[in-house]
Every structure is written in structure tokens, then in C-alpha cells.
Scaffold this motif. Structure first.
Motif: not given
Length: 190
Positions: A135-160
Motif C-alpha cells: 500500500g505504500g513505499g513507492r515515493g522514491m520510485q516516483l522521485v526517480e521516475s520524475l527527475s533526471l537523477c537524485w541522491g543524498w548528502t550528509l550535513l557538514e560540521e557547524q560550530d565544531g
């Protein structure tokens, strides 16, 4: 194409707020907004994406980008904020900064638009295998089909300190690409 390399990105300062409302920040080549970690973030984010795309001269792709924004915001709220809240063993200040909300951003590279949603969880998004009975779990498949590409990145350090969190992004052409009409072949027809 999926690009899922855990790279670091700088954390932008939160958008200025007036009257308790979160506002979109429109700059040359970009638009961003810090949204509260509530269900109202999804429709507000969708409206902000449409406004930001108009500002960037890319309103011809607003339907696809707004739909992907809906999926990424829903995932950030459902998984990112909930996961961050479950890990609440950090000092109070760090925990508060993590749960301020989710950030949605648009950036124009000239020929492309990059949509990103930042949440407080370092856990990467997962594209589930196709399951027609689920009944669910298709969100990232939708993102993949509508965009040219997708990915993720970790956040940087802030205030040490490394801020736990990630940014999930998707790239789109700046102008709508005409999709070829589907061709149907009827067996036995000449």
C-alpha cells in the motif's frame, strides 16, 4: 539514475521569520525555506516550490518538481524527523537545532533545477523494490521516475560539531521536455 554518495554540504542558516511564520528566501538563482516539522509543511512546501520555480523562470516544470517535493517532504517528516527525535540523547541545544524543522531549497544551475529537502536524520533514503501488493513505499520510485537523477548528502560540521542530518536532492531540466506520445500497436493491424 540514482546517485547516493554520502558527501557533505554546508548547512545554510535558517530563513528569517516574521510573526512566527516561515518565509521563503528568494535570491539570485535560488529559493529556500525552513518549514515546521508538522504535516502542514507538505502543502506549504508545495506552494513555496511553485513560487520559487516562477522566481527562477522554471514554472514549466512545476508539476513534476512539486510532486517530488511532496514526496521528499513527506519522507523527511515521516522518517527524518521521527528518526532524529528517537535519537534525542544529545545536549538540548543540538537536539533543538535538529528539530527546528525541515528545509526545502531550489537552486538553478542555468540549465537545471536542483530541489533539496534537508532533515535532521543521517539515515539515508531507501528506494524499496517494486511490490504491487504494498500500500505504500513507492515515493522514491516516483522521485526517480520524475527527475533526471537524485541522491543524498550528509550535513557538514557547524560550530565544531557534526550536525546529524542529510539533504535529499533531485535534479530536473529547467524547461519541460516534450515527452514522446505513447505508441500503441494493435496486433493484426497493418
Amino acid at each position: 539514475m540514482v546517485i547516493a554518495q554520502p558527501q557533505s554540504v554546508d548547512v545554510a542558516p535558517p530563513a528569517e521569520q516574521s510573526g512566527g511564520e516561515h518565509e521563503i528566501v528568494l535570491e539570485t538563482g535560488s529559493a529556500s525555506c525552513l518549514l515546521p516539522a508538522t504535516p502542514q509543511a507538505v502543502p506549504k512546501g508545495r506552494a513555496l516550490v511553485r513560487r520559487g520555480l516562477k522566481h527562477l523562470g522554471a514554472d514549466s516544470v512545476s508539476d513534476d518538481v512539486a510532486l517530488v517535493a511532496t514526496e521528499l517532504l513527506a519522507n523527511a517528516l515521516e522518517h527524518g524527523v521521527r528518526d532524529a527525535d528517537a535519537r534525542a540523547s544529545e545536549p538540548d541545544e543540538l537536539h533543538r537545532r535538529r528539530l527546528d524543522g525541515v528545509r526545502i531549497s531550489l537552486a538553478s544551475t542555468g540549465s537545471h533545477i536542483v530541489l533539496s529537502v534537508t532533515d535532521p536524520s543521517p539515515t539515508p533514503p531507501v528506494r524499496r523494490p517494486r511490490d504491487p501488493l504494498s500500500g505504500g513505499g513507492r515515493g522514491m520510485q516516483l522521485v526517480e521516475s520524475l527527475s533526471l537523477c537524485w541522491g543524498w548528502t550528509l550535513l557538514e560540521e557547524q560550530d565544531g560539531q557534526r550536525l546529524p542530518g542529510k539533504s535529499v536532492w533531485a535534479m530536473f531540466p529547467k524547461t519541460a521536455v516534450e515527452k514522446p506520445a505513447a505508441q500503441i500497436r494493435i496486433q493484426g493491424a497493418a
